[in-house]
Design a protein around this motif. Structure first.
Motif, PDB file in Angstrom:
ATOM      1  N   UNK A   1       1.978  10.775  12.705  1.00 62.30           N
ATOM      2  CA  UNK A   1       0.459  12.358  12.831  1.00 62.30           C
ATOM      3  C   UNK A   1      -0.574  11.756  12.496  1.00 62.30           C
ATOM      4  N   UNK A   2      -0.771  10.895  11.954  1.00 61.14           N
ATOM      5  CA  UNK A   2      -2.046  10.003  10.703  1.00 61.14           C
ATOM      6  C   UNK A   2      -2.202   9.754  12.431  1.00 61.14           C
TER       7      UNK A   2
ATOM      8  N   UNK B   1       0.910  -0.126   7.161  1.00 62.06           N
ATOM      9  CA  UNK B   1       1.601   1.312   6.513  1.00 62.06           C
ATOM     10  C   UNK B   1       0.750   1.946   5.905  1.00 62.06           C
ATOM     11  N   UNK B   2       0.573   1.504   4.781  1.00 60.10           N
ATOM     12  CA  UNK B   2       0.098   2.756   3.875  1.00 60.10           C
ATOM     13  C   UNK B   2      -0.983   2.848   3.980  1.00 60.10           C
ATOM     14  N   UNK B   3      -1.756   1.913   4.184  1.00 56.72           N
ATOM     15  CA  UNK B   3      -3.357   2.591   4.706  1.00 56.72           C
ATOM     16  C   UNK B   3      -3.368   3.621   5.923  1.00 56.72           C
ATOM     17  N   UNK B   4      -2.950   4.194   5.897  1.00 56.63           N
ATOM     18  CA  UNK B   4      -2.794   5.607   6.372  1.00 56.63           C
ATOM     19  C   UNK B   4      -2.927   6.481   5.920  1.00 56.63           C
ATOM     20  N   UNK B   5      -2.285   6.152   4.576  1.00 56.89           N
ATOM     21  CA  UNK B   5      -2.636   8.077   3.696  1.00 56.89           C
ATOM     22  C   UNK B   5      -3.835   7.909   3.707  1.00 56.89           C
ATOM     23  N   UNK B   6      -4.847   9.242   3.924  1.00 57.66           N
ATOM     24  CA  UNK B   6      -5.804   9.767   3.883  1.00 57.66           C
ATOM     25  C   UNK B   6      -7.154   9.956   2.833  1.00 57.66           C
ATOM     26  N   UNK B   7      -6.475   8.533   1.535  1.00 56.80           N
ATOM     27  CA  UNK B   7      -7.356   8.308   0.645  1.00 56.80           C
ATOM     28  C   UNK B   7      -7.800   6.870   0.788  1.00 56.80           C
ATOM     29  N   UNK B   8      -7.499   6.275   1.690  1.00 59.32           N
ATOM     30  CA  UNK B   8      -7.562   4.778   2.154  1.00 59.32           C
ATOM     31  C   UNK B   8      -8.878   4.893   3.074  1.00 59.32           C
ATOM     32  N   UNK B   9     -10.122   4.285   2.137  1.00 62.94           N
ATOM     33  CA  UNK B   9     -11.199   4.375   3.006  1.00 62.94           C
ATOM     34  C   UNK B   9     -11.410   2.686   3.861  1.00 62.94           C
ATOM     35  N   UNK B  10     -11.154   2.012   3.465  1.00 63.29           N
ATOM     36  CA  UNK B  10     -10.703   0.224   4.123  1.00 63.29           C
ATOM     37  C   UNK B  10      -9.871  -0.205   4.001  1.00 63.29           C
TER      38      UNK B  10
END
Length: 260
Positions: free
Chosen positions: A14-15, A108-117
């Protein structure tokens, strides 16, 4: 009810669908990273969360909030979930940093919306659903591989290989201490594939260890180039985060938008 793996895949899809996906997505192409004060670290195999201590201390001195995930090293879905829980507790833009196998989790976890880079330190950087083992086999096998020891379902790196091939540029006493606290991993962990590739949509940074005997340096260069990462090369062993913490900290600060 969705199980965790199904949810993770659905969330990633989805992201990913909501973002511009391009083979040429690069940090430079997206402009400067969003300014972030939070940094979350993920460790890899043969380690625990304390391996980031040298870098964390430097970031704390700069006023940043730094947290190291204790990766369970059981399966990729469980490792990703542990990172996502920490990311969800951050209060704004967050740089996600991974070392070695931790790069699988960051991807994979980097798709979390809090991740900026994203920052990869001598790390695996797979594409979505890519067989990393098959990719690695296209390059010469690094020496450390022969030092992996298994006892049933658990694996770790033997002492000789740890001292010579994993942290060969560290003082011997320091390397022996790190060897003693390494966390065993489960075989199942190695079979996992990232459900999504956050580096296709978010600014990414990579620190290549030029003297690495655990992940082939040319493989590191390939992955960094493929993701269009802002890249530095560090004359270090696989444990550049410990032997060259100033350079690694500098790259992370660049990813937070607070370099200089």
């Amino acid at each position: 009810m969705m199980n965790r793996r199904t949810f993770s895949k659905t969330f990633a899809a989805g992201v990913a669908a909501s973002l511009i996906m391009s083979q040429k997505s690069t940090a430079a192409g997206m402009g400067k990273p969003v300014r972030a004060r939070n940094v979350v670290f993920v460790h890899g195999l043969f380690a625990d969360g304390s391996c980031w201590s040298e870098v964390i201390a430097r970031l704390q001195a700069k006023g940043l909030n730094a947290i190291s995930v204790q990766n369970p090293l059981t399966s990729l879905p469980e490792a990703v979930a542990s990172a996502e829980r920490v990311l969800a507790r951050q209060d704004g833009p967050t740089v996600l940093v991974g070392h070695s196998f931790g790069g699988m989790i960051v991807t994979e976890a980097g798709l979390h919306p809090n991740v900026s880079a994203l920052v990869y330190v001598a790390a695996r950087a797979p594409d979505a659903n890519e067989d990393y083992a098959a990719l690695a086999k296209t390059y010469p096998t690094p020496p450390a591989t022969a030092g992996i020891v298994f006892d049933g379902d658990e694996g770790w790196l033997g002492e000789e290989a740890f001292l010579r091939d994993f942290g060969g540029d560290l003082p011997r006493d320091k390397a022996r201490l790190l060897y003693a606290v390494q966390q065993p991993f489960r075989k199942q962990l190695l079979a996992g594939k990232a459900a999504g590739a956050a580096w296709r949509a978010k600014p990414s940074f990579y620190a290549v260890s030029t003297e690495d005997r655990t992940i082939n340096p040319d493989l590191q260069r390939f992955m960094a180039k493929r993701m269009g990462a802002t890249t530095i090369e560090v004359p270090a062993s696989h444990l550049s985060l410990i032997s060259r913490p100033d350079e690694i900290t500098g790259l992370i600060l660049e990813a937070t938008g607070q370099a200089g």
